[in-house]
Design an enzyme around this catalytic site. Structure first.
Site, PDB file in Angstrom:
ATOM      1  N   LYS A  16      26.249 -22.627   0.088  1.00 39.26           N
ATOM      2  CA  LYS A  16      26.311 -21.281  -0.537  1.00 39.26           C
ATOM      3  C   LYS A  16      25.304 -21.170  -1.277  1.00 39.26           C
ATOM      4  CE  LYS A  16      30.438 -21.913  -2.326  1.00 39.26           C
ATOM      5  NZ  LYS A  16      30.568 -23.287  -1.989  1.00 39.26           N
ATOM      6  N   ARG A  40      37.635 -17.560  -6.072  1.00 36.74           N
ATOM      7  CA  ARG A  40      38.260 -18.955  -5.795  1.00 36.74           C
ATOM      8  C   ARG A  40      39.631 -19.045  -5.495  1.00 36.74           C
ATOM      9  NH1 ARG A  40      33.223 -22.167  -7.185  1.00 36.74           N
ATOM     10  NH2 ARG A  40      33.289 -24.322  -6.949  1.00 36.74           N
ATOM     11  N   ARG A  56      23.257 -34.208  -3.205  1.00 37.60           N
ATOM     12  CA  ARG A  56      22.568 -33.202  -3.811  1.00 37.60           C
ATOM     13  C   ARG A  56      21.643 -33.448  -5.186  1.00 37.60           C
ATOM     14  NH1 ARG A  56      26.108 -27.903  -4.398  1.00 37.60           N
ATOM     15  NH2 ARG A  56      27.468 -29.452  -5.619  1.00 37.60           N
ATOM     16  N   ARG A  92      24.413 -33.764 -10.219  1.00 39.46           N
ATOM     17  CA  ARG A  92      25.358 -32.892 -11.083  1.00 39.46           C
ATOM     18  C   ARG A  92      26.569 -34.123 -11.404  1.00 39.46           C
ATOM     19  NH1 ARG A  92      26.863 -27.190  -8.198  1.00 39.46           N
ATOM     20  NH2 ARG A  92      28.980 -27.965  -8.866  1.00 39.46           N
ATOM     21  N   ARG A 116      37.457 -32.207  -5.477  1.00 41.75           N
ATOM     22  CA  ARG A 116      37.065 -30.531  -5.587  1.00 41.75           C
ATOM     23  C   ARG A 116      37.644 -30.267  -4.111  1.00 41.75           C
ATOM     24  NH1 ARG A 116      31.051 -30.812  -7.176  1.00 41.75           N
ATOM     25  NH2 ARG A 116      30.959 -28.622  -6.562  1.00 41.75           N
TER      26      ARG A 116
END
Ligand code: ADP
Ligand code: AMP
Length: 217
Positions: free
Chosen positions: A13, A87, A126, A159, A170
């Site tokens: 996203k 969400r 990431r 992160r 998640r």
């Protein structure tokens, strides 16, 4: 244009949002980025959000709805792309009520579709620049120099919620609480642009642009 970008965590996203705003000139509104900035500033909201974010849980709806409605009210007339919000169905209701009050509406929902198996390595690989917010991947989108931001900001970081344990939580929370948001907008009759996001980054962008160009007419 006013868009919502939906998709599981790690779907791409943020990556696609940056390209959409460059081409179409709206602003990027990421609930996750706003929350991380609040944490950095050690604000009341940042402190309240901390434990939820670290475990991969969702921050309570009332806090998120207030935060995002405030950001939307301050958005320029060129529009915005919402990333990571809504969400939950309750957040969708909160957004809808605020838009209806202002006589506005969302033009389309861009729905990035990726199977969970493809997502885990995206999230654990990431790497982010804590200074400019650029997002890289150790295999799929490598910086020019390993571990360093291309814009000269310095070292990239992982992160804390991109570790395998938190990623698993998640994804579970996405399936339980967020996946239903697509159906929510379908039932309301919103325009939904389904995108196969299990392809190379540039191909996903090309597909998104093709559908948005067709929408603009
Ligand atoms: P989200 O904002 O949905 O959580 P990101 O845009 O941050 O996702 O992307 C998650 C990670 O996956 C990043 O490291 C990014 O470079 C990488 N990525 C994004 N899109 C793709 C893709 N289509 N194929 C492979 N890796 C991708
Ligand atoms: P993201 O950057 O979108 O992956 O979000 C990081 C974390 O911020 C999430 O795991 C949640 O803890 C929190 N968060 C971001 N957006 C929302 C939202 N719309 N509702 C609840 N929590 C959120």
């Amino acid at each position: 244009m006013k868009l919502i970008l939906l998709g599981p965590p790690g779907a791409g996203k943020g990556t696609q949002c940056k390209r959409i705003i460059e081409k179409y000139g709206m602003i990027h509104m990421s609930s996750g980025d706003i929350l991380r900035a609040e944490r950095k500033a050690n604000s009341d909201l940042g402190q309240k959000a901390q434990s939820y974010m670290d475990s991969g849980a969702l921050v309570p709806d009332d806090l998120i709805i207030d935060m995002m409605i405030k950001a939307i009210k301050e958005a320029p007339a060129s529009g915005y792309v919402l990333d990571g919000f809504p969400r939950t169905v309750a957040q969708g209701d909160g957004l809808d009520a605020a838009l209806a009050n202002a006589g506005e509406k969302i033009d389309a929902i861009v729905n990035l579709q990726v199977p969970n198996e493809a997502i885990i390595s995206r999230m654990t690989g990431r790497r982010c620049c804590p200074v400019c917010g650029a997002v890289y991947h150790i295999e799929n989108l490598k910086p020019k120099t390993e571990g360093q931001c291309d814009k000269g900001c310095g070292e990239l970081v992982q992160r804390p919620d991109d570790t395998p344990e938190v990623v698993a939580n998640r994804l579970k929370i996405y399936d339980e609480q967020t996946a239903a948001v697509v159906g929510y907008y379908q039932e309301k009759g919103n325009v939904i642009l389904d995108i196969d996001a299990n392809q190379e980054i540039d191909k996903v962008t090309a597909d998104v642009f093709e559908k948005l160009d067709a929408l603009k007419g």
